[in-house]
Design an enzyme around this catalytic site. Structure first.
Site, PDB file in Angstrom:
ATOM      1  N   TYR A 156     -10.395  -1.332   9.286  1.00  0.00           N
ATOM      2  CA  TYR A 156     -11.691  -1.619   8.382  1.00  0.00           C
ATOM      3  C   TYR A 156     -11.855  -3.028   7.891  1.00  0.00           C
ATOM      4  O   TYR A 156     -12.866  -3.522   7.933  1.00  0.00           O
ATOM      5  CB  TYR A 156     -11.280  -0.736   6.997  1.00  0.00           C
ATOM      6  CG  TYR A 156     -12.276  -0.801   6.082  1.00  0.00           C
ATOM      7  CD1 TYR A 156     -13.565  -0.331   6.166  1.00  0.00           C
ATOM      8  CD2 TYR A 156     -12.211  -1.344   4.741  1.00  0.00           C
ATOM      9  CE1 TYR A 156     -14.770  -0.298   5.323  1.00  0.00           C
ATOM     10  CE2 TYR A 156     -13.277  -1.543   4.028  1.00  0.00           C
ATOM     11  CZ  TYR A 156     -14.611  -0.900   4.266  1.00  0.00           C
ATOM     12  OH  TYR A 156     -15.559  -1.072   3.324  1.00  0.00           O
TER      13      TYR A 156
ATOM     14  N   SER B 233     -17.223  -6.063   2.404  1.00  0.00           N
ATOM     15  CA  SER B 233     -16.336  -5.515   1.648  1.00  0.00           C
ATOM     16  C   SER B 233     -15.437  -6.552   1.299  1.00  0.00           C
ATOM     17  O   SER B 233     -15.058  -7.393   2.180  1.00  0.00           O
ATOM     18  CB  SER B 233     -15.387  -4.432   2.152  1.00  0.00           C
ATOM     19  OG  SER B 233     -14.315  -4.102   1.795  1.00  0.00           O
TER      20      SER B 233
END
Ligand SMILES: NC(=O)c1ccc[n+]([C@@H]2O[C@H](COP(=O)([O-])OP(=O)(O)OC[C@H]3O[C@@H](n4cnc5c(N)ncnc54)[C@H](OP(=O)(O)O)[C@@H]3O)[C@@H](O)[C@H]2O)c1
Length: 264
Positions: free
Chosen positions: A154, A141
């Site tokens: 995350y 990501s």
């Protein structure tokens, strides 16, 4: 590229980006192994791919469980004899302040986003070595490069995946195994709904509205495998601004403060 006869494992294939990647590989003729926890959703995806060439194998797998991930690779080899592409796509998001969320919940983010891919890589690399090569796709990501408030675990999990991938890429070069990192942008999936959240956190619907269709990043992933790419960005135009913000602690702090200002 025609993927006829190639064997592709996709984790997190029950929905979202993983489903779209499995569909794109199936469309190109590959034998696709679909893995996720939901048997019902996997069965729906498998039925939806019935019209495409190649074969399918659905395997209920929780990527946080090493024995299940090893069984996934073993069953793929038993069914199709090889593993050409391993797509480590299964992942979970996080929204909350680190100090307000139970560390065991935070651990689940690492178990899914870091240990899951590691277990699969450990099981698949010997197979790829024996057959003379392969491709490992790790879905990361842009957040890996920008540790913003309320998404710290995350970002950290994807940054760990990036570091492991970059080291492994060089370690596995001599085995003709390519390691490709993928940076999707905001994508129209259930990702935000499924995220681990601090109690009371409101699900952000805004990014979903503006998100890209998962089919777009899926096409880029398959093209990336075909061309032996090492990085795939969902949109090349955003990679430069992100690189600029990521490289400056001052800019990261500025953007991070804006995020906190809009936090309820
Ligand atoms: N959507 C975005 O905006 C975005 C942006 C950047 C990166 N990404 C990354 O893209 C990947 C796919 O996300 P998505 O947007 O498609 O999210 P999604 O719609 O929530 O799909 C996540 C997939 O992962 C599977 N999964 C979750 N935990 C699992 C576990 N423990 N074991 C096995 N499978 C598991 C889910 O299936 P089951 O629930 O059936 O197990 C589902 O198939 C993730 O790695 C995510 O970090 C997404």
């Amino acid at each position: 590229m025609d993927f006829t006869g190639k064997v592709v494992i996709v984790t997190g294939a029950s929905k979202g980006i993983g489903k779209a990647v499995a569909t794109e590989f199936a469309r190109r003729g590959a034998n696709v192994v679909l893995a996720a926890r939901s048997a019902e959703l996997l069965s729906e995806v498998e039925s939806g791919l019935a019209g495409y060439p190649g074969k399918r194998l659905s395997l209920v797998t929780d990527v946080t469980k090493r024995d299940q991930v090893e069984a996934m690779v073993d069953k793929a080899v038993a069914a199709f004899g090889r593993v050409d592409v391993l797509v480590n796509n299964a992942g979970i998001g996080f929204s909350g302040r680190i100090a307000n969320v139970d560390p065991d919940q935070i651990g689940l983010v690492f178990a899914t986003n870091v240990m899951g891919p590691l277990y699969a890589i450990h099981a698949a690399v010997p197979v790829m070595r024996d057959q003379g090569g392969g491709t490992i796709v790790n879905v990361s990501s842009p957040m890996a490069r920008m540790p913003f408030p309320t998404a710290g675990p995350y970002s950290a999990s994807k940054a760990a995946l990036d570091a492991l991938s970059e080291a492994m890429r060089l370690e596995l070069e001599r085995d003709h195994i390519n390691v490709m990192l993928v940076y999707p942008g905001f994508t129209q999936t259930e990702f935000f709904k499924s995220s681990i959240r601090e109690p009371g956190t409101v699900i952000p619907t805004h990014p979903q509205v503006q998100g890209e269709p998962p089919e777009r990043i899926a096409r880029r992933i398959v093209e990336g495998v075909e061309r032996g790419r090492t990085f795939v960005w969902y949109n090349a135009a955003v990679s430069l601004p992100i690189a600029i913000v990521a490289s400056s602690a001052g800019l990261r702090r500025f953007v991070g403060r804006q995020v906190m200002r809009h936090r309820r």
